[in-house]
Scaffold this motif. Structure first.
Motif, PDB file in Angstrom:
ATOM      1  N   SER A 164       0.694  -1.344  -0.108  1.00 19.29           N
ATOM      2  CA  SER A 164      -0.206   0.037  -0.043  1.00 19.29           C
ATOM      3  C   SER A 164       0.909   1.348  -0.106  1.00 19.29           C
ATOM      4  O   SER A 164       0.472   2.250  -0.719  1.00 19.29           O
ATOM      5  CB  SER A 164      -0.874  -0.008   1.231  1.00 19.29           C
ATOM      6  N   LEU A 165       2.138   1.125   0.669  1.00 17.37           N
ATOM      7  CA  LEU A 165       2.714   2.195   0.890  1.00 17.37           C
ATOM      8  C   LEU A 165       3.405   2.434  -0.647  1.00 17.37           C
ATOM      9  O   LEU A 165       3.537   3.633  -1.051  1.00 17.37           O
ATOM     10  CB  LEU A 165       4.057   2.085   1.654  1.00 17.37           C
ATOM     11  N   GLY A 166       3.912   1.550  -1.488  1.00 18.57           N
ATOM     12  CA  GLY A 166       4.279   1.612  -2.707  1.00 18.57           C
ATOM     13  C   GLY A 166       3.247   2.216  -3.494  1.00 18.57           C
ATOM     14  O   GLY A 166       3.424   3.089  -4.603  1.00 18.57           O
ATOM     15  N   TYR A 167       2.165   1.692  -3.427  1.00 18.44           N
ATOM     16  CA  TYR A 167       0.907   2.440  -4.168  1.00 18.44           C
ATOM     17  C   TYR A 167       0.774   3.809  -3.874  1.00 18.44           C
ATOM     18  O   TYR A 167       0.548   4.741  -4.840  1.00 18.44           O
ATOM     19  CB  TYR A 167      -0.281   1.635  -3.818  1.00 18.44           C
ATOM     20  N   LEU A 168       0.892   4.328  -2.644  1.00 17.87           N
ATOM     21  CA  LEU A 168       0.861   5.790  -2.218  1.00 17.87           C
ATOM     22  C   LEU A 168       1.718   6.408  -2.840  1.00 17.87           C
ATOM     23  O   LEU A 168       1.558   7.514  -3.456  1.00 17.87           O
ATOM     24  CB  LEU A 168       0.689   5.802  -0.659  1.00 17.87           C
ATOM     25  N   LEU A 169       3.058   6.039  -2.863  1.00 20.21           N
ATOM     26  CA  LEU A 169       4.124   6.751  -3.363  1.00 20.21           C
ATOM     27  C   LEU A 169       4.136   6.900  -5.043  1.00 20.21           C
ATOM     28  O   LEU A 169       4.560   7.859  -5.243  1.00 20.21           O
ATOM     29  CB  LEU A 169       5.562   6.104  -2.956  1.00 20.21           C
ATOM     30  N   VAL A 170       4.113   6.001  -5.633  1.00 12.01           N
ATOM     31  CA  VAL A 170       3.729   5.914  -6.955  1.00 12.01           C
ATOM     32  C   VAL A 170       2.766   6.810  -7.240  1.00 12.01           C
ATOM     33  O   VAL A 170       2.739   7.671  -8.364  1.00 12.01           O
ATOM     34  CB  VAL A 170       3.396   4.368  -7.576  1.00 12.01           C
ATOM     35  N   THR A 171       1.449   6.734  -6.861  1.00  7.61           N
ATOM     36  CA  THR A 171       0.309   7.592  -7.394  1.00  7.61           C
ATOM     37  C   THR A 171       0.476   9.089  -7.083  1.00  7.61           C
ATOM     38  O   THR A 171       0.393   9.984  -7.762  1.00  7.61           O
ATOM     39  CB  THR A 171      -0.939   6.937  -6.678  1.00  7.61           C
ATOM     40  N   GLY A 172       1.164   9.157  -5.856  1.00  4.70           N
ATOM     41  CA  GLY A 172       1.734  10.715  -5.328  1.00  4.70           C
ATOM     42  C   GLY A 172       2.706  10.993  -6.444  1.00  4.70           C
ATOM     43  O   GLY A 172       2.691  12.314  -6.811  1.00  4.70           O
ATOM     44  N   TRP A 173       3.627  10.527  -6.669  1.00  5.55           N
ATOM     45  CA  TRP A 173       4.947  10.799  -7.532  1.00  5.55           C
ATOM     46  C   TRP A 173       4.171  11.252  -9.113  1.00  5.55           C
ATOM     47  O   TRP A 173       4.374  12.176  -9.755  1.00  5.55           O
ATOM     48  CB  TRP A 173       5.991  10.056  -7.764  1.00  5.55           C
ATOM     49  N   LEU A 174       3.246  10.336  -9.595  1.00  3.32           N
ATOM     50  CA  LEU A 174       2.748  10.573 -11.084  1.00  3.32           C
ATOM     51  C   LEU A 174       1.712  11.857 -11.052  1.00  3.32           C
ATOM     52  O   LEU A 174       1.769  12.499 -11.806  1.00  3.32           O
ATOM     53  CB  LEU A 174       2.066   9.310 -11.472  1.00  3.32           C
ATOM     54  N   ALA A 175       0.969  12.099  -9.896  1.00  4.09           N
ATOM     55  CA  ALA A 175       0.155  13.143  -9.776  1.00  4.09           C
ATOM     56  C   ALA A 175       0.979  14.441  -9.736  1.00  4.09           C
ATOM     57  O   ALA A 175       0.811  15.369 -10.429  1.00  4.09           O
ATOM     58  CB  ALA A 175      -0.866  13.138  -8.646  1.00  4.09           C
ATOM     59  N   ALA A 176       1.931  14.319  -8.891  1.00  5.65           N
ATOM     60  CA  ALA A 176       2.899  15.631  -8.789  1.00  5.65           C
ATOM     61  C   ALA A 176       3.705  15.912  -9.962  1.00  5.65           C
ATOM     62  O   ALA A 176       3.726  16.920 -10.541  1.00  5.65           O
ATOM     63  CB  ALA A 176       3.988  15.084  -7.736  1.00  5.65           C
ATOM     64  N   MET A 177       4.257  14.817 -10.704  1.00 10.47           N
ATOM     65  CA  MET A 177       4.618  15.051 -11.984  1.00 10.47           C
ATOM     66  C   MET A 177       3.683  15.687 -13.130  1.00 10.47           C
ATOM     67  O   MET A 177       4.038  16.750 -13.762  1.00 10.47           O
ATOM     68  CB  MET A 177       5.192  13.799 -12.677  1.00 10.47           C
ATOM     69  N   THR A 178       2.369  15.245 -12.944  1.00 11.09           N
ATOM     70  CA  THR A 178       1.552  15.682 -13.949  1.00 11.09           C
ATOM     71  C   THR A 178       1.269  17.148 -13.625  1.00 11.09           C
ATOM     72  O   THR A 178       1.300  18.172 -14.521  1.00 11.09           O
ATOM     73  CB  THR A 178       0.039  15.150 -13.875  1.00 11.09           C
ATOM     74  N   LEU A 179       1.103  17.623 -12.164  1.00 11.59           N
ATOM     75  CA  LEU A 179       0.895  19.124 -11.886  1.00 11.59           C
ATOM     76  C   LEU A 179       2.320  19.996 -12.142  1.00 11.59           C
ATOM     77  O   LEU A 179       2.157  21.006 -12.681  1.00 11.59           O
ATOM     78  CB  LEU A 179       0.609  19.167 -10.443  1.00 11.59           C
ATOM     79  N   SER A 180       3.297  19.310 -11.999  1.00  8.14           N
ATOM     80  CA  SER A 180       4.569  19.889 -12.547  1.00  8.14           C
ATOM     81  C   SER A 180       4.848  20.349 -13.751  1.00  8.14           C
ATOM     82  O   SER A 180       5.306  21.368 -13.903  1.00  8.14           O
ATOM     83  CB  SER A 180       5.844  19.143 -11.745  1.00  8.14           C
ATOM     84  N   VAL A 181       4.496  19.444 -14.541  1.00 10.97           N
ATOM     85  CA  VAL A 181       4.301  19.609 -16.141  1.00 10.97           C
ATOM     86  C   VAL A 181       3.426  20.782 -16.588  1.00 10.97           C
ATOM     87  O   VAL A 181       3.642  22.105 -17.321  1.00 10.97           O
ATOM     88  CB  VAL A 181       4.227  18.607 -16.948  1.00 10.97           C
TER      89      VAL A 181
END
Length: 733
Positions: A164-181
């Motif tokens: 679940s922690l891996g799921y949290l980190l991956v979803t959080g990072w992909l969401a942050a990447m989208t907002l960053s772009v």
């Protein structure tokens, strides 16, 4: 955790990110389906049912979501971790990525249909991001234990928590990447902010997943108690997220309104744009400011940080269109401008945002009004200061500024270095006003001022005095060859060049004319006089130029009745009369042209001045004549001359001595007795003594002088008949 669309910036990079995510997620999902797995086919659920339940669980986990803002966008927080744990328990881990892709895609299609309105590519991006997160979590879980139909042990609980922690980190990072772009902001800060906001819900999700698995193991009927508990937990999460969002909103609001405390319109408007972007997470913000002439100036910016400014000729509309985020800026009913906030299409503004927008618009309107007032006051103050030291017609410095700045300029010059002041007065300027009118006279003065500006060298001070007078202070009189020893010729050349330029033809009110100027020139060592005194001397020289008919005249202290030099000279004469070595006689013999024999001697006074050097009578006698020192000065000269006559008489020389006498002395009733006393004291016979009155001293009131003349019964001094005859002829004329 998924990112909502916030802006159309960088569309190519966003599309590229979507494609990359899909290019990885789809092969992962397909590969999981191709891996052979041993699925229990007995019991309550068949393999197909397990797959269907996994798809439904993953879809349900996305439909029950919460959203919170991150920067200029929003992050959707779902029950993804709980669905992940339940899905791993009910279906093989290899199937779960594909089930996630299908279930989340269906869920987000429904969400888009009812609220979000996302594009198909964005929906695929969301499904692909969650698929990758589930794949990462499944790999982490399977590395420790296989949860399929397994009893919930501490080891399995740890494995599910790690996944679940891996799921949290991956979803959080992909969401942050989208907002960053999309926002052109660092992904790291966005990632940490999103994870902090999600972490409490993450812990609850994991616990919910464990509870659901425990209930499934014991009796599925226990799941009937789950919805109320999940609803309460959802409300708790929502309250916490709303409280955090509220705190963040008003904290950002306070910081943004503090930034509005500026005194410049551009600074206030720019701060207003940036503040609205940060408060409302807007795609773009425009601030329109009404200008004094009724036009508008538009300041705009977007989430990428790009700011722009443009002038719009049209005025602000009386009625604004009904548009979310569009507010008229007013202060006490007076229009100041307009604020337009373009909210993200995925985040429609609610009542809270509308209230914040209204409050922010009031603060921005007040700040813009204060800045405009300050700028108007500054402009008025600057204009007042300018008008106080400048001539309103020609924009040249006025007299007061010239005197002040001139003194400051003289203090910068090395002491005793020669400086010059040129004072110009236009000849017959009144005729221009009388003939063509005062408007033409003003036009002429502006034209003359422009010519003088072109003639003035850097470092020189130019000013217009009252009427048609102009002044030019020259602090560098160095000749072209570098010689400073003769400053007056250099100053006169400069004055004649100015005069010639002034006389060049000029068109005024359609009439071509030539205007001449009288220029007064004064040259003095720096530090010897202030600018006010130099102006006074230059005025004296200018009037001499007008009276003499020339265009240029230089200052002559001997012709200046109000000269400070005259005042100083009188004090020095008074001191010289008390000593014997300053005022001396120069004896000039007179001879008979036929015989060559001496017929007499004329006693001429000279002054050996301790500071000014040798001075002739022309340098100081005129000053003495106009003062009360004439009588003692005359007696001093007579005493000196009689001393010489007595010495010559003692040596047997019988040469008559004559002394020049001022006509004013002939009006002195005490002169005969004073001279008689000096003759007796020096024992000089009257026959050896005579008076002379230079032609320039003969006055028109000669009858008064002849009644008080020196020749008398007591003195018997002679007055040459030639001079007497000349004086008589002047008196008759």
């Amino acid at each position: 955790m998924t990112a909502s669309r916030v802006t159309a910036a960088a569309p190519k990079r966003i599309r590229a990110l979507h494609i990359v995510v899909l290019a990885i997620a789809l092969p992962v999902a397909i590969a999981g389906l191709l891996i052979p797995v041993d699925v229990p086919g007995v019991g309550e659920l068949s393999p197909l049912a397990r797959a269907g339940v996994a798809v439904g669980v993953m879809a349900l986990g996305q439909l029950a979501r919460l959203r919170f803002r991150v920067g200029a966008g929003a992050v959707s927080v779902t029950w993804g971790e709980a669905a992940f744990i339940v899905g791993l328990y009910l279906a093989p881990a290899e199937w779960l990525p594909a089930a996630t892709f299908v279930g989340t895609f269906v869920a987000w299609v429904l969400l888009t249909y009812f609220s979000d309105r996302r594009s198909p590519l964005e929906l695929l991006h969301v499904a692909g991001s969650l698929t990758l997160a589930v794949a990462a979590g499944a790999i982490a879980t399977r590395a420790i234990a296989d949860p399929l139909d397994a009893r919930l042990t501490p080891t399995l609980a740890g494995a599910l928590a790690l996944g679940s922690l891996g799921y949290l980190l991956v979803t959080g990072w992909l969401a942050a990447m989208t907002l960053s772009v999309r926002q052109a902001r660092p992904a790291g800060g966005l990632f940490l902010r999103a994870v902090r906001a999600k972490f409490l819900m993450f812990v609850g999700n994991v616990l919910v997943g464990f509870v659901v698995v425990s209930m499934i193991e014991r009796d599925l009927r226990w799941l009937l108690l789950l919805p109320p508990a999940l609803w309460l937990l959802q409300q708790t999460y929502g309250h916490r997220l709303r409280a955090e969002a509220e705190r963040r909103l008003w904290s950002t609001f306070a910081a943004a309104t503090r930034e509005l405390s500026r005194l410049d319109e551009r600074a206030v408007a720019t701060a207003g744009v940036n503040g609205a972007l940060s408060i409302f997470g807007a795609e773009a913000v425009e601030v329109h400011v009404v200008q004094p002439d009724g036009s508008r100036r538009r300041y705009s910016g977007d989430a990428s940080g790009t700011l722009a400014e443009a002038d719009l000729p049209e005025s602000l509309p009386e009625t604004l269109p009904e548009e979310p985020g569009l507010v008229r800026l007013t202060v006490a009913g007076a229009p100041v401008g307009m604020l337009r906030v373009r909210f993200p299409r995925a985040l429609e503004p609610g009542q809270r945002e509308q209230m914040a927008l209204s409050a922010y618009a009031d603060a921005l309107a007040t700040a813009l009004h204060d800045a405009a007032t300050h700028q108007a006051l500054e402009a008025l103050t600057a204009r007042s200061k300018f008008e106080a030291v400048h001539d309103p017609l020609t924009k040249l410095a006025n007299r007061s500024a010239f005197l002040l700045n001139g003194d400051a300029a003289l203090r910068q010059v090395v002491r005793d270095v020669p400086v010059a002041l040129l004072l110009l007065d236009l000849d017959r300027f009144k005729e221009v006003n009388d003939t063509l009118g005062h408007a033409a006279g003003d036009e002429l003065l502006r034209g003359i001022a422009d010519r003088l500006r072109a003639l003035a060298a850097p470092g020189e001070l130019l000013a217009r005095f009252d009427g048609d007078e102009f002044a030019l202070l020259v602090t560098d009189l160095e000749a072209p060859d570098g010689d400073r020893s003769s400053p007056m010729p250099q100053a006169l050349r400069r004055a004649r060049a100015v005069s010639e330029q002034m006389a060049a033809p000029i068109e005024v009110a359609g009439v071509v004319m030539s205007v001449e100027a009288s220029v007064g020139v004064v040259v003095a060592p720096a530090g010897s006089a202030d600018v006010a005194e130099l102006v006074r001397r230059a005025e004296n020289a200018m009037y001499q130029a007008k009276e003499g008919g020339g265009s240029v005249a230089w200052y002559d202290s001997a012709k200046d009745e109000a000269s400070t030099d005259r005042l100083a000279l009188l004090a020095e004469v008074r001191e010289a009369l008390t000593v014997d070595d300053q005022l001396v006689l120069a004896l000039q013999p007179a001879v008979d042209l036929d015989t060559g024999a001496p017929t007499g001697v004329e006693a001429l006074i000279r002054w050996r001045h301790p500071r000014r050097g040798s001075l002739s009578p022309v340098d100081f006698v005129r000053v003495v004549e106009g003062s009360d020192l004439l009588a003692p000065f005359t007696r001093y000269v007579v005493d000196k001359a009689l001393t010489v006559a007595a010495e010559w008489a003692g040596e047997g020389l019988e040469v008559p001595i004559s002394v020049n006498l001022s006509p004013r002395s002939l009006l002195d009733p005490h002169l005969p007795s004073d001279v008689a006393e000096l003759l007796r004291r020096h024992r000089v016979p009257p026959a050896a003594w005579s008076w002379r009155s230079p032609r320039r001293w003969c006055s028109a009131s000669w009858r008064s002088s002849t009644r008080c003349s020196v020749p008398s019964a007591t003195s018997a001094c002679s007055f040459p008949s030639t001079t007497s005859a000349r004086a008589t002829r002047r008196s008759r004329s």
